[in-house]
Design an enzyme around this catalytic site. Sequence first.
Site, PDB file in Angstrom:
ATOM      1  N   GLY A 243       0.831  -1.201   0.000  1.00  0.00           N
ATOM      2  CA  GLY A 243       0.000   0.000   0.000  1.00  0.00           C
ATOM      3  C   GLY A 243       0.863   1.247   0.000  1.00  0.00           C
ATOM      4  N   GLY A 248       2.227   2.471   5.234  1.00  0.00           N
ATOM      5  CA  GLY A 248       3.315   1.506   5.444  1.00  0.00           C
ATOM      6  C   GLY A 248       4.233   1.914   6.589  1.00  0.00           C
ATOM      7  N   GLU A 265       5.688  -3.412   0.899  1.00  0.00           N
ATOM      8  CA  GLU A 265       5.769  -3.165  -0.540  1.00  0.00           C
ATOM      9  C   GLU A 265       4.990  -1.875  -0.788  1.00  0.00           C
ATOM     10  OE1 GLU A 265       5.855  -2.822  -3.977  1.00  0.00           O
ATOM     11  OE2 GLU A 265       4.305  -4.352  -4.255  1.00  0.00           O
ATOM     12  N   CYS A 299       2.192  -0.125  -8.828  1.00  0.00           N
ATOM     13  CA  CYS A 299       3.291   0.509  -8.091  1.00  0.00           C
ATOM     14  C   CYS A 299       4.535   0.531  -8.966  1.00  0.00           C
ATOM     15  CB  CYS A 299       3.530  -0.143  -6.745  1.00  0.00           C
ATOM     16  SG  CYS A 299       3.598  -1.889  -6.842  1.00  0.00           S
TER      17      CYS A 299
HETATM   18  C1  UN1 Z   1       1.866  -3.781  -7.833  1.00  0.00           C
HETATM   19  O1  UN1 Z   1       1.634  -2.824  -8.578  1.00  0.00           O
HETATM   20  O2  UN1 Z   1       1.529  -3.733  -6.615  1.00  0.00           O
HETATM   21  O3  UN1 Z   1       5.517  -5.862 -12.032  1.00  0.00           O
HETATM   22  C2  UN1 Z   1       2.445  -5.063  -8.276  1.00  0.00           C
HETATM   23  C3  UN1 Z   1       4.316  -5.623 -12.166  1.00  0.00           C
HETATM   24  C4  UN1 Z   1       3.342  -6.639 -11.648  1.00  0.00           C
HETATM   25  C5  UN1 Z   1       3.111  -6.467 -10.193  1.00  0.00           C
HETATM   26  C6  UN1 Z   1       2.806  -5.086  -9.728  1.00  0.00           C
HETATM   27  N1  UN1 Z   1       3.873  -7.946 -11.900  1.00  0.00           N
HETATM   28  O4  UN1 Z   1       3.907  -4.610 -12.690  1.00  0.00           O
END
Ligand code: UN1
Length: 512
Positions: A243, A248, A265, A299
Amino acid sequence: VKDFGIEKTLKNLGIKEENKGTSVGGKYFASGKTIESFSPVDGKLIAKIKTSGESDYDKVIETAQKAFQEFRSIPAPKRGEIVRQLGQKLRTYKDDLGKLVSYEMGKSLQEGLGEVQEMIDICDFAVGVSRQLHGYTMHSERPGHRMYEQYHPLGVVGIITAFNFPVAVWAWNTALAWICGNVTIWKPSEKTPLCAIACQNIMSEVLKENNLAEGISSVLVADHEIGQKLVDDKRVSLVSFTGSTRVGRMVSSKVAERFGKSILELGGNNAIIISKDADIDMSIIGAVFGAVGTAGQRCTSTRRLIIHESVYNEVKTRLAKAYGQLKIGNPLDENNHVGPLIDVDAVNQYEEAIKKCKKEGGKFVVEGGVLSGKEYESGCYVKPCIAEVKNSYEIVQHETFAPILYLIKYKTLEEAIAIQNDVPQGLSSAIMTQNLREAELFLSHAGSDCGIANVNIGTSGAEIGGAFGGEKETGGGRESGSDVWKYYMRRQTNTINYTAQLPLAQGIKFDL
Ligand code: UN1
């Protein structure tokens, strides 16, 4: 209006008009308030969910703890077999689950299916790892002694996930947690509860078919106060949190206070360096997918392009042209490239970021804006946009979960690397170059400071086989592949004396 068979999909996945959100295996606890899940695709109410209340929480934990007593004594390869069966079920449900992800979260159907594929992949990976929970053996300094280390399960693992990967991140964590002998309690985002309920329904089938304890897999659909309880609870050995950096930071200190373990993460602020030696065709596709895929809500989304001055204008013009061809609309319609943002709140943050960027001096090459009218009734559809900026702008230093792409010009590669690293986050990074010297410098100790560094591919779309996560404000956690399983176990060093003497280490003499 086409409904893309969504009714049938919901039925296949066991989603009803009114659902009970918290389930331990197949048993329900739902004394909390009712929440509603609306689709950002068409703004429609998909279903209601009765959540868990305070009084349910302890029962969920206790059932999980009880299940742990049983699960930890099942041999790891046999636990792998359970994960193998989950992978098989996911293959059967892939189309339905992918569609539900697309409808409840808003990402394109292709990406929804990709997410389920990621779940299948991690299951396959975890099955293999279930036979490889290796520890070292060492030579003791004492005669007739043997030393080795082994890994034991932790207990209850709490998994708190975000809306943007509403199924895959659970699978990364659970598949590994389970082969390691842990039981899991999943607190999904309140924005995508139905995806979680669907996964739990699938997992409950596996548990039932194998006569296993219900508490091996729980989903806790509840508000953030219950989430907070999970974070503070000594009975939860590991909290895996995905998040924002803001939340976090709290999770990290709360879990540390009670000496629990956490995997964080958090946010990214990912850049692609486009060098003078880049293949420009490839760079454009990589940058556009990275920036607009999942409507900029990964992310790992590409937020910044750091472009060499000699190709800057060409890249800028070609990007603008590519953006002109993007089709924005219902993500279940495979002709569209970009779906909606998750909700109106996210749209407000997108508009706010554009305003801030302009105020700080950003020049928009492709203008943004919120779309309205037919097809866009949910109010969640926005135009992907591009701005020329300085890396030092406050808004550029900040992760905005939306399709806003920033362009920055550079002269030397050292300067480009410094710009790439000069943000608080450290998740993913990439360089587009056909020059070996540039690529190797970027990957060296003097290069990218991120957890993920790529050459000639974009910043998003990592495979499950590598450890996934990042440095600095991204939180330092790793999930998924490589030796990440070690996070889900406790390490024990064992020394065994098989003689009739008791020599002490370091040659210490102690006679009675
Ligand atoms: C995320 O955005 O939390 O590498 C994970 C990637 C995906 C995972 C993203 N396999 O974009």
